[in-house]
Design a protein around this motif. Sequence first.
Motif, short mmCIF file in Angstrom:
data_model
loop_
_atom_site.label_atom_id
_atom_site.label_comp_id
_atom_site.label_asym_id
_atom_site.label_seq_id
_atom_site.Cartn_x
_atom_site.Cartn_y
_atom_site.Cartn_z
N TYR A 12 0.87 -1.17 0.00
CA TYR A 12 0.00 0.00 0.00
C TYR A 12 0.91 1.21 0.00
O TYR A 12 1.76 1.37 0.89
CB TYR A 12 -0.91 0.02 1.23
CG TYR A 12 -1.69 1.31 1.35
CD1 TYR A 12 -2.68 1.63 0.42
CD2 TYR A 12 -1.44 2.21 2.38
CE1 TYR A 12 -3.40 2.81 0.52
CE2 TYR A 12 -2.16 3.38 2.49
CZ TYR A 12 -3.13 3.69 1.55
OH TYR A 12 -3.83 4.86 1.65
N ASP A 14 1.58 5.49 -0.52
CA ASP A 14 1.10 6.87 -0.52
C ASP A 14 2.37 7.71 -0.72
O ASP A 14 3.00 8.16 0.23
CB ASP A 14 0.44 7.20 0.83
CG ASP A 14 -0.14 8.60 0.84
OD1 ASP A 14 0.14 9.36 -0.09
OD2 ASP A 14 -0.86 8.93 1.80
N GLY A 38 -6.55 7.11 -5.55
CA GLY A 38 -6.41 8.55 -5.43
C GLY A 38 -6.37 9.26 -6.77
O GLY A 38 -7.13 8.94 -7.68
N LYS A 75 -2.51 7.44 -3.75
CA LYS A 75 -2.74 6.22 -2.98
C LYS A 75 -3.03 5.07 -3.93
O LYS A 75 -3.89 5.19 -4.81
CB LYS A 75 -3.91 6.40 -2.01
CG LYS A 75 -3.69 7.48 -0.95
CD LYS A 75 -4.89 7.60 -0.04
CE LYS A 75 -4.67 8.68 1.02
NZ LYS A 75 -5.84 8.83 1.92
#
Length: 272
Positions: A12, A14, A38, A75
């Motif tokens: 994951y 970001d 995102g 994201k």
Amino acid sequence: MFINDELFFIEYADSVSYCYEKQQFDAQDTSHILINLGNPLCLSLTEENLCLLKYQFCMFIPENKNILKSSPGQKFIYLSLKSGFWSCFMSGFLTAFPSFTDENAYFYSLNEKTAECILDLVMKMFQKYQTDSKAYYAFHYSWLSEILMGLSQSISHTEAESHEKSVIKEILRYLEYNFTERISIDMLSSHFYISKYYLMRQFKKETGYTIHNYILKKRINYACCLIVNGISPSEACYQSGFTDYSLFFKAFTKTTGFSPSQYQSTLHKKII
């Protein structure tokens, strides 16, 4: 955050930028999924540049070099699955993922609720991986299977929508050549193997018209053309598909603002 398991790799991210080369497994033995949560996400494969919008996901077979560039606050979830995972835990679901046996990349969309459920499952995996190893090893394959089933359902929904649009196009093509014939919703439903009530809703969604009004518009337009070419209104009525002159008269007047005879007279005056 990432987990490198025997049968899968999940991350994951970001971040501002991200680059990978073949990641954890050989391309021939690995399934790759990228889920964007995102801002638009740019993915450069060997011979093409792709863009994933929010709540879209892509499945592909990696080449020698694949570059993923993202904007601040981006994201996304990156998932790499070894073939052994499918044979052990997802037997039968592989056919839902066509790109795993194809050299192209396939794009599908998630609804917001499904995307949130998938992110919740991913975060649960990371949390248990870091704090509760017993719970993680007891349930991690189950959680991952839930994620894949959510993606599978989204693929089915996307392909169903594509099929539905294709059916409506076929029906429009059929009506283009047969609008003067006797046509009913029941007949179209039976002929094109689609639910009658679903057909009515989807046709209105795709064209902005009910089936009845669409056929009516085609018939009136054709009747106008016939009258312009010297055909009498009564003959134009039946040639354009109407079986009752009074119904034709009402529909023609409402649509054009003229009665059939007034329309003919107006054309005659213009010619003179």
